[in-house]
Design a protein around this motif. Structure first.
Motif, short mmCIF file in Angstrom:
data_model
loop_
_atom_site.label_atom_id
_atom_site.label_comp_id
_atom_site.label_asym_id
_atom_site.label_seq_id
_atom_site.Cartn_x
_atom_site.Cartn_y
_atom_site.Cartn_z
N THR A 206 0.72 -1.20 -0.02
CA THR A 206 -0.13 -0.16 0.01
C THR A 206 0.88 1.32 -0.03
OG1 THR A 206 -0.10 0.21 2.62
CG2 THR A 206 -1.72 -1.05 1.25
N GLN A 207 2.04 1.13 0.01
CA GLN A 207 2.97 2.21 0.03
C GLN A 207 2.67 3.19 -1.09
OE1 GLN A 207 7.16 1.59 -1.17
NE2 GLN A 207 6.65 -0.53 -1.01
N PRO A 208 3.31 4.68 -1.24
CA PRO A 208 2.55 5.41 -2.15
C PRO A 208 3.11 4.96 -3.70
CG PRO A 208 3.24 6.72 -0.50
CD PRO A 208 3.62 5.39 -0.03
N MET A 209 4.38 4.53 -3.79
CA MET A 209 4.82 4.21 -5.06
C MET A 209 5.63 2.80 -4.97
SD MET A 209 6.74 6.43 -7.87
CE MET A 209 5.79 7.81 -7.39
N ARG A 373 -5.28 -0.82 -0.78
CA ARG A 373 -4.78 0.14 -1.84
C ARG A 373 -5.87 0.69 -2.76
NH1 ARG A 373 0.33 1.17 -3.14
NH2 ARG A 373 0.61 2.68 -4.76
N GLU A 375 -6.67 3.01 -5.89
CA GLU A 375 -6.14 3.68 -7.19
C GLU A 375 -7.27 4.51 -7.67
OE1 GLU A 375 -3.22 4.67 -7.86
OE2 GLU A 375 -2.06 3.44 -6.35
N LYS A 399 2.91 5.34 -10.58
CA LYS A 399 1.69 4.74 -9.78
C LYS A 399 1.04 3.58 -10.56
CE LYS A 399 -2.69 6.94 -10.39
NZ LYS A 399 -3.55 5.55 -10.29
N ASP A 418 2.38 11.66 -9.50
CA ASP A 418 1.98 10.20 -8.88
C ASP A 418 2.00 10.27 -7.53
OD1 ASP A 418 3.03 8.17 -11.46
OD2 ASP A 418 3.60 10.33 -11.53
N TRP A 419 2.67 11.00 -6.84
CA TRP A 419 2.86 10.95 -5.27
C TRP A 419 1.50 11.56 -4.84
CZ3 TRP A 419 5.04 9.56 -0.70
CH2 TRP A 419 6.26 8.99 -0.86
N TRP A 422 -1.63 9.31 -5.10
CA TRP A 422 -1.96 8.33 -4.28
C TRP A 422 -2.58 9.04 -2.96
CZ3 TRP A 422 0.10 8.18 1.16
CH2 TRP A 422 -0.14 6.87 1.56
#
Length: 504
Positions: A206-209, A373, A375, A399, A418-419, A422
């Motif tokens: 589940t981390q941002p990228m 996660r 998206e 992502k 991309d960050w 998230w």
């Protein structure tokens, strides 16, 4: 250490100066490539509008003078308060910063007096602060202020002609301590998953990228993930205290204090390398590795003239330079009250600055870990009827999107859009910049499209765009062998229904 001079930390200084300068190169290049479509004259959050607001606030329009001063103070120091912002001037600032930082990486200013590298690092600090101050949410990350603070401290490490000042080396230990111990305290006070040792059962997924090895890390046994959390707590809550062990060398003879400090620094480096391998956290882990080298001293044959030089040389340091570096230490001692109090406060602040100059900040990350996660996928169509349309997906560089694609390694480069994508599912409503992003896609804006990995319409304007939420999870080994897919995703529904540009 030898009084005012950290004589065993010459190699540490080389790593600090060149490593921090290298991160500045990355930061300026990231800005050159992304600032214009995100924050430029026609960006998603135009910086000129922010500057115009600050100028109006300073003039006191529509408010009393005291409120006007407070409003203007919120905008941190930036050269663009005195020089009108244009995209070209922003690019010129970035390329100038790249040149100065590259010179420091090569060690050229360090060949002269200590004032030369000082001037170069202060120029980088002020130049990049000018960008961060108008970067709004796209520059609202902890590693931005970390880079600024590291650049400021690096200005006082000196040149190759003299040993590094003890006070500055100690300030780097204090920076690493705030960074690591602050992150540890945020976690232990945060989500229950850090206390029941389950946090990393979810975090790799589940981390941002995610990076190319994140899936493999996620699929490791549960007992391994619990061990990761235990190791994290040790590395962030216990080890940072031992960074200061070399100070005992001023009174305790022998190599033990220096060895203890070096081991503490090595543990920080090792844990950060694991994060580099398993994720994409911009330059956060990379700069932490560089900063941790400040604790690693390497003994060398000491020059006896250090103790018997002329009176204007103290422990190998020119007296004016010693006065300046000690003054920096005094200023930091005063500024450090607020972050020190914050470390042990009941409501600890994360990634907070207590002054306009981004010095002696509070750091921390991931006090809670998301369990699933979600998206937001942007889709477009050239069909006139959105209900009967064939929708095509816009792909992002970092992502997750295509379920078959291997996540790429981008760090230390920072993919800002991309960050922020998230963060969208974590908020209560869609941010203003996201609506503008959809408008730019409807316009087929070339600068905006360059931020993405692919345009499904190859420059043609779509008629409609929409945002759809999907639940993503990594596939198991068995699922991958069957479908050759690295992600499994399930549609959750529309986040923002079809929208089009007004015609006529």
């Amino acid at each position: 250490m030898d009084g005012f001079a950290a004589v065993d930390f010459g190699v540490a200084r080389e790593v600090l100066q060149r490593g921090i300068a290298a991160i500045y190169v990355v930061a300026f290049i990231s800005t050159v490539n992304q600032f214009r479509p995100l924050l430029g004259e026609r960006g998603l959050l135009p910086a000129p509008e922010l500057l115009a607001w600050a100028k109006a606030s300073a003039a006191g329009r529509g408010q009393d003078a005291r409120s006007a001063r407070r409003s203007a103070w919120r905008l941190r120091p930036t050269l663009f308060r005195w020089v009108t912002y244009t995209d070209r001037r922003l690019a010129a600032l970035c390329w100038t910063g790249c040149v100065v930082a590259a010179a420091l990486v090569c060690g050229i200013p360090q060949l002269f007096t200590p004032w030369a590298p000082m001037a170069c690092f202060l120029a980088l600090w002020l130049g990049y602060m000018s960008i961060v101050s108008i970067g709004q949410t796209f520059y609202g990350f902890g590693w931005e202020m970390l880079l600024l603070e590291a650049g400021f401290l690096a200005a006082f490490l000196g040149s190759a002609a003299e040993p590094p000042p003890t006070v500055v080396i100690v300030l780097f230990w204090w920076l690493v301590f705030r960074l690591e111990f602050g992150a540890g305290m945020i976690k232990i006070r945060g989500g229950r998953e850090w206390r029941d040792l389950t946090a990393l059962t979810y975090h790799h997924e589940t981390q941002p990228m995610p990076g190319p090895l994140s899936r493999q890390a996620h699929l490791l046994p549960r007992w391994f993930h619990k061990g990761e959390v235990v190791g994290n707590h040790i590395a962030q809550l216990i080890v940072p205290w031992f960074l200061f062990a070399p100070l005992l060398g001023l009174w305790v003879p022998g190599p033990v204090p220096a060895i203890v400090g070096a081991v503490a620094g090595a543990i920080v480096i090792a844990t950060q390398l694991w994060l580099v391998i398993t994720g994409n956290f911009a330059w956060l882990n990379w700069i932490t590795i560089v900063l941790a080298f400040s604790a690693i001293g390497l003994p060398f044959e000491r020059d006896s003239t250090l103790a018997h030089g002329p009176p204007w040389i103290v422990d190998g340091l020119p007296l004016p330079w010693l006065v300046v570096t000690c003054a920096v230490g005094v200023v930091y001692a005063v500024l450090s009250w607020w972050p020190l109090h914050n470390l042990f406060a009941h409501r600890q602040l994360m990634n907070a600055s207590f002054n306009r100059w981004q010095l002696a900040n509070a750091y921390g990350a991931f006090g809670t870990v998301t369990k699933q996660r979600i998206e937001i996928v942007i889709e477009g169509t050239t069909d006139e009827d959105p209900d009967a349309a064939t929708w095509r997906e816009y792909s992002f560089k970092g992502k997750p999107g295509d379920v078959r694609r291997v996540p790429r390694q981008f760090a230390p480069y920072h993919l800002r859009l991309d960050w922020l994508m998230w963060f969208l599912p974590l908020g209560r409503s869609l941010d203003d910049w996201f609506t503008v992003l959809l408008i730019r896609l409807l316009e087929a804006d070339a600068a905006t499209l360059r931020l993405l990995a692919g345009d499904p319409f190859r420059g043609e304007r779509p008629v409609w765009v929409r945002a759809v939420a999907y639940h993503y999870r990594f596939t198991t080994h068995a699922e991958f062998r069957t479908a050759r897919e690295r992600w499994h995703r399930q549609r959750r529904g529309d986040v923002l229904g079809p929208m089009a540009l007004r015609r006529g």
